[in-house]
Motif scaffolding. Structure first.
Motif, short mmCIF file in Angstrom:
data_model
loop_
_atom_site.label_atom_id
_atom_site.label_comp_id
_atom_site.label_asym_id
_atom_site.label_seq_id
_atom_site.Cartn_x
_atom_site.Cartn_y
_atom_site.Cartn_z
N VAL A 221 0.86 -1.19 0.00
CA VAL A 221 0.00 0.00 0.00
C VAL A 221 0.89 1.22 0.00
O VAL A 221 1.72 1.40 0.91
CB VAL A 221 -0.94 0.01 1.23
CG1 VAL A 221 -1.85 1.22 1.15
CG2 VAL A 221 -1.73 -1.28 1.30
N GLY A 222 0.76 2.04 -1.01
CA GLY A 222 1.55 3.26 -1.10
C GLY A 222 0.91 4.40 -0.33
O GLY A 222 -0.11 4.25 0.35
N GLN A 223 1.47 5.57 -0.46
CA GLN A 223 0.91 6.75 0.16
C GLN A 223 -0.06 7.43 -0.82
O GLN A 223 0.02 7.23 -2.02
CB GLN A 223 2.00 7.72 0.57
CG GLN A 223 2.81 8.29 -0.60
CD GLN A 223 3.84 9.30 -0.15
OE1 GLN A 223 3.82 9.72 1.00
NE2 GLN A 223 4.73 9.69 -1.05
N PRO A 224 -1.01 8.22 -0.29
CA PRO A 224 -1.95 8.91 -1.16
C PRO A 224 -1.23 9.80 -2.18
O PRO A 224 -0.29 10.52 -1.83
CB PRO A 224 -2.81 9.74 -0.19
CG PRO A 224 -2.71 9.00 1.11
CD PRO A 224 -1.32 8.43 1.14
N LEU A 225 -1.67 9.72 -3.43
CA LEU A 225 -1.01 10.42 -4.52
C LEU A 225 -2.00 11.24 -5.32
O LEU A 225 -3.19 10.94 -5.36
CB LEU A 225 -0.31 9.42 -5.46
CG LEU A 225 0.93 8.67 -4.92
CD1 LEU A 225 1.35 7.63 -5.92
CD2 LEU A 225 2.06 9.65 -4.67
N ARG B 7 2.35 18.97 -0.90
CA ARG B 7 3.31 17.90 -0.64
C ARG B 7 3.76 17.32 -1.97
O ARG B 7 2.96 17.24 -2.91
CB ARG B 7 2.65 16.82 0.21
CG ARG B 7 3.59 15.72 0.68
CD ARG B 7 2.81 14.47 1.06
NE ARG B 7 2.33 13.79 -0.14
CZ ARG B 7 1.53 12.72 -0.12
NH1 ARG B 7 1.09 12.25 1.03
NH2 ARG B 7 1.14 12.16 -1.23
N PRO B 8 5.02 16.88 -2.11
CA PRO B 8 5.43 16.23 -3.36
C PRO B 8 4.54 15.02 -3.65
O PRO B 8 4.39 14.12 -2.82
CB PRO B 8 6.88 15.80 -3.07
CG PRO B 8 7.35 16.74 -2.02
CD PRO B 8 6.16 17.05 -1.17
N GLY B 9 3.92 15.05 -4.81
CA GLY B 9 2.99 13.97 -5.16
C GLY B 9 1.56 14.26 -4.76
O GLY B 9 0.67 13.47 -5.06
N GLN C 151 -2.46 19.46 -3.34
CA GLN C 151 -3.45 20.12 -2.51
C GLN C 151 -3.27 19.82 -1.02
O GLN C 151 -4.06 20.28 -0.20
CB GLN C 151 -4.86 19.68 -2.94
CG GLN C 151 -5.21 20.11 -4.35
CD GLN C 151 -6.62 19.70 -4.74
OE1 GLN C 151 -7.31 19.06 -3.97
NE2 GLN C 151 -7.03 20.06 -5.93
N ALA C 152 -2.27 19.04 -0.66
CA ALA C 152 -2.05 18.72 0.75
C ALA C 152 -1.54 19.94 1.51
O ALA C 152 -0.91 20.83 0.93
CB ALA C 152 -1.07 17.55 0.87
N PHE C 153 -1.81 19.95 2.81
CA PHE C 153 -1.40 21.08 3.66
C PHE C 153 -0.87 20.52 4.97
O PHE C 153 -1.45 19.61 5.56
CB PHE C 153 -2.58 22.01 3.93
CG PHE C 153 -2.25 23.12 4.89
CD1 PHE C 153 -1.56 24.24 4.46
CD2 PHE C 153 -2.60 23.03 6.23
CE1 PHE C 153 -1.25 25.26 5.34
CE2 PHE C 153 -2.29 24.04 7.11
CZ PHE C 153 -1.61 25.17 6.66
N ARG C 154 0.27 21.08 5.41
CA ARG C 154 0.88 20.64 6.66
C ARG C 154 1.06 21.85 7.56
O ARG C 154 1.75 22.80 7.21
CB ARG C 154 2.22 19.97 6.40
CG ARG C 154 2.88 19.43 7.68
CD ARG C 154 4.12 18.62 7.36
NE ARG C 154 5.15 19.43 6.68
CZ ARG C 154 6.28 18.94 6.22
NH1 ARG C 154 6.53 17.64 6.35
NH2 ARG C 154 7.16 19.72 5.60
#
Length: 841
Positions: A166-170, A281-283, A286-289
């Motif tokens: 299982v990979g990470q969300p992309l 995030r790379p890949g 729309q991600a936010f940290r």
């Protein structure tokens, strides 16, 4: 309040006398307030402490339970994806077999996957399939290799049988993918599963990858976060759910469920409001940290990484969620895991945080407040019993004085008050009241006279702040209200796509105007715009009008007819009043919209067409009140985009702009020699227009203004020139035969009956007949050949004969002569038709 009585020493009688001689207010303060304050303080303190502990504990447990259920639902979805991957890996892996299996699963169940890829050892054994809107799309090899985030570059390297990686969300984007005879760029947000594939002898054959759509995970948490998710028919707590990956990147939040949610982009705008941090995030662009100084958030991420469940009670810790821009009472979090290689371990792919902003404890405090209020009024009741004897005598005298004053006020009497002997203070009030009664009576009469005079003059003054005619559009959608601006925005957005549009609105709200606006704003503006009224033609004629016929299809078909679908080629076709179409016409429209081909009457082949379809209806086509007369499958074909035209009663702020638009239009259309100056509007007339409910909407407003322009004098429209019922001072209205008439001077009952009859006839005609009828009236008679020439669009002999027979059936014309000498003579003059169109709403 200051009291200057000395303290009296002596026995208890003297002390009681001191209390009795005080004012009523002093007695209430000394006797009632201490008792009431003691009861309330004791009750508030005891109940508050008990309920606070119970509610906080219960809310925390319920919120944590709901969070765990949502995480279990997500893990079940991930387990289903893992099982689907293993099932697919156990079957045939050639491309054709895989496509057939995927199509079968799409038809039989809710298919949540976006990518299916097989990476074989040989280049010819590699392929990538995409699930886009229920269709299986094959991605060309060159596009697959160029996509760095695609499955050919991002799959696990393990070759152990039965192992699932299982990979990470992309976020994966494919450029120039062939979709429905066009090339598009597709972007998906997925969670990719991969497993090695071995043959029967155990030889490694390649890797099979299956990508779960993150929108499906968003749908799961949205379903649990929505109102009524608890299943008790009541509103659930106001929660927002957030999914973040194991590195703390916020990926998506829950949304309100709707029919088209699957295509709604993932977003975390609400839950990250007020946070500062890194975006993209790379890949996963729309991600936010959040920044590291948000300790509560990162403590939660660390606990999730260690597979721990917990809750952050923000009011207790004194910290805020996102700097306080989103008011949150508590945050419950739980890790979301998938099975690992060993049975006793699970891999953490991310975490689920549920933000509880329901403030249940606060609402419970509000409920407790009602209990406290009840106790308060109970205390007031006890206080009232104690004070009843003290205030009874004064209350009776005050009541008698108030009754006498009210009686004289209602009857406009100025005679002195006659009452028994009152308390000294009340006697002074009675004397002053007798003086005021006389003065107030005279002042009231004078004020009412001046007010009536000023009101009458004000109502006849022209309104000066109406929009200038140059600032009001001369055509198109007129109005500046929020609903009209929203409607214009919808029109512009609908014009930018090629999807079919359903326009729903009451009669007179401008549905055809909206359709023309969509056509003019679209890339088909240079093409024809054709409107067909589906309710004005019978079934056979409507079928012929829409689909046409070939030469010789029936007896009178001497020439072929293209039909509206082909006549509007490269443009737009409006199906007005589509809800009145018969079942046969609905079936034909459904097939036409599904295949984008028509079959003319008598033809043995289908003809493709390139025409955008717009439909309009003044009634809802689905629901319990429709009676099931309209096909649901046709409705969903037409209602790809639905635009609702607002009623005039819901945008009365546009009446001034519409008023100037219609007056300018009516003045421009006046005959030569008549005044071309736009009249002014009095305040009374404008107030009457603004108070009216407008059941006929904009069309009724236009008729009312045309009528008012006809009867106004001195270039000023007064309230009496507005023939509507809008208040007590409105002119009388009569309702005859389902249509409204104003009682205007000179309009006799016989004339109204004639106009009403003509109005009924006129509304039964189709648009072509309504356009040609005035010219027939001016000619006095017409033959069939002359009617075809007046139509000007090469209509068939059969259509011309049908229109003329409709005129005969309605009593508008009568036939005279036979054979080639047959003519249709007009029965009445054109004045009756003009009045019918003017008075009928």
């Amino acid at each position: 309040m200051r009291i200057f009585l000395p303290v009296i020493a002596g026995n208890s009688l003297k002390t009681a006398s001191l209390f009795v001689n005080r004012s009523i207010l002093s007695q209430m303060l000394l006797l009632g307030l201490p008792l009431l304050a003691f009861v309330l303080l004791l009750l508030f303190y005891t109940n508050g402490r008990i309920v606070e502990n119970i509610v906080n504990h219960t809310v925390a447990r319920n919120a944590q339970f709901q969070t765990r259920i949502m995480a279990l639902a997500l893990e079940q979805l991930l387990a289903e994806a893992r099982n689907h991957l293993l099932i697919l890996a156990a079957g045939a892996l050639d491309k054709q077999s895989m496509v057939r299996r995927l199509k079968l699963q799409i038809r039989s169940s809710n298919f949540h996957y976006r990518e299916i890829a097989f990476i074989g050892l040989a280049p010819e054994n590699k392929y990538l399939l995409l699930n886009y809107m229920g269709d299986i799309i094959t991605v060309p090899p060159d596009v697959t290799m160029r996509t760095l985030s695609g499955p050919f570059h991002n799959v696990g390297s393990a070759r152990l049988p039965g192992r699932v990686n299982v990979g990470q969300p992309l976020e994966v984007s494919y450029a120039f993918v062939p979709v429905s005879n066009s090339v598009q760029s597709l972007t998906f947000h997925v969670l990719r599963f991969s497993t090695p594939v071995h043959d029967a002898k155990g030889n490694f054959q390649g890797v099979l990858a299956l990508s779960l759509d993150l929108a499906a995970m968003r749908d799961v948490v949205s379903a649990f976060s929505s109102d009524g998710a608890a299943g008790d028919g009541k509103e659930s707590t106001n929660v927002r759910s957030l999914f973040f990956d194991r590195d703390g990147w916020m990926l998506f939040q829950s949304e309100k469920p709707n029919v088209e949610q699957r295509e709604t982009p993932l977003s975390s705008d609400t839950v990250r409001a007020g946070f500062r941090g890194d975006f993209g995030r790379p890949g996963f662009s729309q991600a936010f940290r959040p920044a590291p100084d948000y300790l509560n958030y990162w403590d939660m991420v660390i606990n999730v990484q260690n597979r721990r469940v917990g809750r952050i009670s923000l009011p207790e810790t004194g910290a805020l969620w996102g700097d306080g821009q989103l008011r949150v009472e508590g945050v419950n979090y739980v890790p979301v895991t998938t099975p690992a290689d060993t049975d006793d371990e699970r891999n953490v792919i991310g975490g689920l945080a549920v933000l509880d902003s329901s403030f249940t404890a606060t609402r419970t405090g509000t409920q407790l407040f009602s209990v406290y209020a009840f106790c308060f009024f109970g205390g007031m009741l006890l206080l009232g019993i104690c004070l009843a004897r003290i205030t009874r005598a004064a209350d009776k005298q005050l009541h008698a004085l108030a009754v006498e004053l009210q009686s004289r006020n209602e009857q406009n009497r100025d005679d002195p008050l006659v009452l028994p002997l009152l308390l000294p203070a009340l006697e002074k009030i009675k004397g002053a009241s007798n003086i005021l009664l006389e003065r107030l009576h005279g002042a009231m009469e004078h004020r009412l006279f001046r007010q009536a005079e000023a009101t009458a003059l004000s109502q006849r003054e022209p309104v000066e702040d109406l929009p200038e005619p140059g600032n009001v559009p001369s055509h198109g959608l007129v109005g500046f209200s929020a609903v009209v601006q929203s409607l214009k925005s919808q029109v512009q957005k609908a014009a930018q796509v090629k999807a079919d549009v359903l326009i729903v609105g009451e009669t007179g709200t401008g549905k055809e105007l909206v359709a023309e606006a969509i056509h003019q704003a679209s890339e088909r503006a240079d093409g024809p715009f054709i409107a067909i009224n589906c309710g004005a033609l019978d079934e056979a004629l409507l079928m012929d009008t829409l689909f046409g016929h070939v030469q010789g299809a029936f007896t009178e078909a001497k020439h072929p007819r293209k039909g509206a679908f082909l006549a509007a080629e490269g443009g737009t076709l409006l199906l007005d009043e589509v809800g009145n179409a018969t079942p046969k016409v609905q079936q034909a429209l459904l097939r036409t919209l599904a295949t984008r081909r028509i079959r003319p009457l008598g033809a043995d082949y289908d003809v493709p067409f390139d025409t955008r379809i717009l439909a309009a209806t003044n009634a809802e086509l689905t629901g319990e009140n429709t009676g099931g007369t309209f096909r649901e499958d046709l409705y969903y074909r037409l209602a790809v985009i639905t635009i609702r035209t607002p009623s005039l009663r819901n945008r009365k702020e546009d009446i001034p702009a519409l008023l100037m638009h219609f007056l300018a239009e009516a003045v421009t259309a006046r005959r030569p020699g008549m005044s071309r100056t736009i009249p002014k509007i009095s305040r009374g007339a404008l107030a009457r227009l603004m108070r009216y409910d407008w059941p006929g909407n904009v069309r009724e407003l236009k008729n009312i203004l045309t009528n008012a322009l006809t009867f106004c004098e001195k270039n000023l429209i007064l309230a009496e020139n507005i023939p509507i019922e809008s208040g007590d001072d409105a002119p009388a209205m009569s309702h005859e035969g389902g249509e409204w008439y104003a009682d205007k001077p000179g309009l006799a009952a016989a004339q109204r009956a004639q106009d009403n009859d003509w109005g009924k006839k006129f509304v039964q005609l189709n648009p072509r007949q309504k356009e040609i009828l005035p010219r027939i009236m001016s000619l006095g008679s017409v033959s069939r050949q002359e009617y075809r020439a007046l139509a000007g669009d090469n209509i068939s002999v059969r259509t011309a004969l049908y229109d003329l027979q409709a005129f005969v059936r309605l009593g508008i014309v009568r036939k005279e002569g036979r054979g080639p000498a047959l003519r249709y003579l007009v029965v009445s003059s054109g004045d009756a038709l003009d009045r019918a169109k003017g008075y009928t709403v």
